[in-house]
Structures are given as structure tokens and as C-alpha cells.
Design a protein around this motif. Structure first.
Motif, PDB file in Angstrom:
ATOM      1  N   LYS A   8       1.960  -0.814  -1.853  1.00 17.43           N
ATOM      2  CA  LYS A   8       0.599  -1.066  -2.340  1.00 17.43           C
ATOM      3  C   LYS A   8       0.008  -2.300  -1.590  1.00 17.43           C
TER       4      LYS A   8
ATOM      5  N   ILE B 265      -1.040  -1.680   1.777  1.00 18.85           N
ATOM      6  CA  ILE B 265      -2.204  -0.783   1.773  1.00 18.85           C
ATOM      7  C   ILE B 265      -3.547  -1.758   1.309  1.00 18.85           C
ATOM      8  N   LYS B 266      -3.314  -2.729   0.575  1.00 18.31           N
ATOM      9  CA  LYS B 266      -4.297  -3.593   0.495  1.00 18.31           C
ATOM     10  C   LYS B 266      -4.503  -4.667   1.654  1.00 18.31           C
TER      11      LYS B 266
ATOM     12  N   SER C 120      -6.217  -2.492   3.792  1.00 19.05           N
ATOM     13  CA  SER C 120      -7.877  -2.197   3.540  1.00 19.05           C
ATOM     14  C   SER C 120      -8.625  -3.529   3.866  1.00 19.05           C
TER      15      SER C 120
ATOM     16  N   GLN D  46     -12.715   0.415   0.347  1.00 20.23           N
ATOM     17  CA  GLN D  46     -12.053   0.479  -0.739  1.00 20.23           C
ATOM     18  C   GLN D  46     -11.626   1.895  -1.012  1.00 20.23           C
ATOM     19  N   ARG D  47     -12.610   2.835  -0.876  1.00 19.06           N
ATOM     20  CA  ARG D  47     -12.262   4.112  -1.403  1.00 19.06           C
ATOM     21  C   ARG D  47     -11.212   4.628  -0.362  1.00 19.06           C
TER      22      ARG D  47
ATOM     23  N   ALA E 227      -8.883   3.195   1.100  1.00 17.93           N
ATOM     24  CA  ALA E 227      -7.556   2.687   1.052  1.00 17.93           C
ATOM     25  C   ALA E 227      -7.097   3.419  -0.498  1.00 17.93           C
ATOM     26  N   ARG E 228      -7.992   3.397  -1.511  1.00 18.59           N
ATOM     27  CA  ARG E 228      -7.322   4.358  -2.696  1.00 18.59           C
ATOM     28  C   ARG E 228      -7.048   5.867  -2.279  1.00 18.59           C
ATOM     29  N   LYS E 229      -7.764   6.465  -1.332  1.00 15.92           N
ATOM     30  CA  LYS E 229      -7.365   7.946  -1.185  1.00 15.92           C
ATOM     31  C   LYS E 229      -5.993   7.821  -0.287  1.00 15.92           C
TER      32      LYS E 229
ATOM     33  N   ALA F 295      -3.489   5.651  -0.653  1.00 11.51           N
ATOM     34  CA  ALA F 295      -2.672   5.158  -1.398  1.00 11.51           C
ATOM     35  C   ALA F 295      -2.233   6.299  -2.472  1.00 11.51           C
ATOM     36  N   ALA F 296      -3.351   7.307  -2.778  1.00 18.93           N
ATOM     37  CA  ALA F 296      -3.072   8.390  -3.566  1.00 18.93           C
ATOM     38  C   ALA F 296      -2.526   9.294  -2.952  1.00 18.93           C
TER      39      ALA F 296
ATOM     40  N   GLU G 221       1.216   8.369  -2.547  1.00 19.16           N
ATOM     41  CA  GLU G 221       2.043   8.526  -3.908  1.00 19.16           C
ATOM     42  C   GLU G 221       2.194   9.956  -4.304  1.00 19.16           C
TER      43      GLU G 221
END
Length: 86
Positions: free
Chosen positions: A2, A5-6, A9, A69-70, A72-74, A76-77, A80
């Protein structure tokens, strides 16, 4: 993972922001024939021009921040859900 990823990002956001700033400056020069107003307190720059440049810069920065940000969240998801593919 994580933290990585941050950091990615953040790096993408900074790079995209710098590129967008340069693109805005070039576009400003082409459309107005003048240098973009870099200092808001410089009285040689007309107030409407300063406000327009500030508004366009702020909107562009906000859009870049949301998109990175979106993304990076995608990522990361996806990581996972499929950790074996990394």
C-alpha cells in the motif's frame, strides 16, 4: 504494497501536475501573446487575467488529483484481487 501504491500515486500526481502546468503556460502564451501571471501580487498583471489563470490552474490540479487517486485505488484493488500476478 500500500505504501508503494501511495508513493507511485504521489509521483504520478506530481509529474502530471508539472506537465499540466507547462501545457497551461504554453497555451496561455499562444492564446494571449503574454507570459502567464506567476505572481498574483504583481500589479502589472491585470486582475481578470490573474483570476482566470488561477482558476484554470486550480481546476486542472483538482482534476489531476482525482484521476490519479482513482487510478491508484483501482490498481490497489486489482492487486488485492489478484496478488499472485504481481
Amino acid at each position: 504494497m500500500k505504501i508503494l501504491i501511495k508513493l507511485l500515486s504521489l509521483g504520478a500526481s506530481v509529474a502530471a501536475g508539472a506537465a499540466a502546468r507547462k501545457a497551461l503556460e504554453v497555451r496561455w502564451r499562444k492564446s494571449t501573446g503574454q507570459e502567464p501571471p506567476k505572481k498574483a501580487d504583481d500589479l502589472r498583471n491585470p486582475l481578470p487575467g490573474v483570476l482566470v489563470f488561477a482558476l484554470v490552474t486550480a481546476v486542472t490540479g483538482a482534476v489531476i488529483q482525482v484521476v490519479t487517486q482513482r487510478f491508484a485505488r483501482k490498481v490497489a484493488a486489482d492487486l488485492e484481487q489478484h496478488p499472485a500476478e504481481v
